[in-house]
Design an enzyme around this catalytic site. Structure first.
Site, short mmCIF file in Angstrom:
data_model
loop_
_atom_site.label_atom_id
_atom_site.label_comp_id
_atom_site.label_asym_id
_atom_site.label_seq_id
_atom_site.Cartn_x
_atom_site.Cartn_y
_atom_site.Cartn_z
NE ARG A 64 -2.54 -1.62 3.23
CZ ARG A 64 -2.54 -2.88 3.64
NH1 ARG A 64 -3.13 -3.80 2.91
NH2 ARG A 64 -1.98 -3.23 4.77
CD GLU A 101 0.60 -10.20 17.02
OE1 GLU A 101 -0.06 -10.50 18.04
OE2 GLU A 101 0.15 -9.52 16.09
#
Length: 181
Positions: A64, A101
Site C-alpha cells: 500500500r 508478531e
C-alpha cells in the site's frame, strides 16, 4: 493541515472487527482510496508537507505504500523507489529481515535505487509494530541515502511502532491515529 481535512480522512477509514483474527480491529484504507475527493485530500496532505523539503525520491513499502508513494512522487516530480517483499525484484538487491508478531519477513531494494546523493521520504499506509518501516530505513541507509522522514496515513500507537521508529532516529509523520489493535 486542517483538522477538518484530517477528520475527513479519518472518517473514510473503515474498521473491520476481528480481521484477520479475533480481537484485531483492521483499519481498511480502501474506502479512502476509492473516493476521488478523499484520495485527493489525502495526497495533498503529503504534497504540502514535502513540497519545500525537496526530497529526491519517495520510497514506498510493499504494497500500500506503493499507492500513496507513487502518486506523491509524481506530484513532487521526483522518483519513486519500491521496497518489495523478498523475491519480487528482478535486478541485484540488498535484503533486510525483520520480526513480525508471528515469524519474520524480508524486504529488498535494488542496489542502484538510491545513493549518497539522495534525500528520501519513506512511506507506508499504516504504522503498527514498526518492523517494516525500520527494515526499509535500514535498506535505504545501507545504500547511503539520507532518510529525511517516515510517513504513513495511520498510526496504531498502542502497538509501539511509532515509538520504535522515533527511537531509531527517524522522524515520523502520520495523519491520523486509532487506539487499539
Amino acid at each position: 493541515m486542517s483538522h477538518s481535512d484530517l477528520d475527513f480522512i479519518r472518517q473514510q477509514i473503515r474498521t473491520v472487527p476481528d480481521w484477520p483474527s479475533a480481537g484485531v480491529q483492521f483499519r481498511d484504507i480502501t474506502p479512502l482510496l476509492s473516493s476521488p475527493k478523499a484520495f485527493r485530500v489525502l495526497i495533498d496532505q503529503f504534497v504540502h508537507r514535502y513540497f519545500d523539503a525537496r526530497p529526491t525520491a519517495i520510497a514506498g513499502l510493499d504494497a500500500r505504500g506503493f499507492i500513496i508513494g507513487s502518486v506523491l512522487a509524481y506530484e513532487l516530480n521526483i522518483g519513486f523507489v519500491p521496497i518489495r517483499k523478498k523475491g519480487k525484484l528482478p535486478f541485484t538487491t540488498v535484503q533486510e529481515s525483520y520480526e513480525l508478531e508471528y515469524g519474520s519477513a524480508t524486504v529488498e531494494i535494488h542496489t542502484d535505487a538510491v545513493g549518497p546523493q539522495d534525500r528520501v521520504v519513506l512511506i507506508d499506509d499504516l504504522i503498527a509494530t514498526g518492523g517494516t518501516m525500520l527494515a526499509g530505513l535500514r535498506l535505504l541507509q545501507r545504500l547511503g541515502a539520507e532518510v529525511i522522514e517516515g510517513a504513513a496515513i495511520v498510526d496504531l500507537p498502542e502497538l509501539g511502532g511509532s515509538d520504535r521508529i522515533r527511537a531509531a532516529g527517524l522522524p515520523l509523520h502520520t495523519l491520523v491515529s486509532f487506539e487499539g489493535h
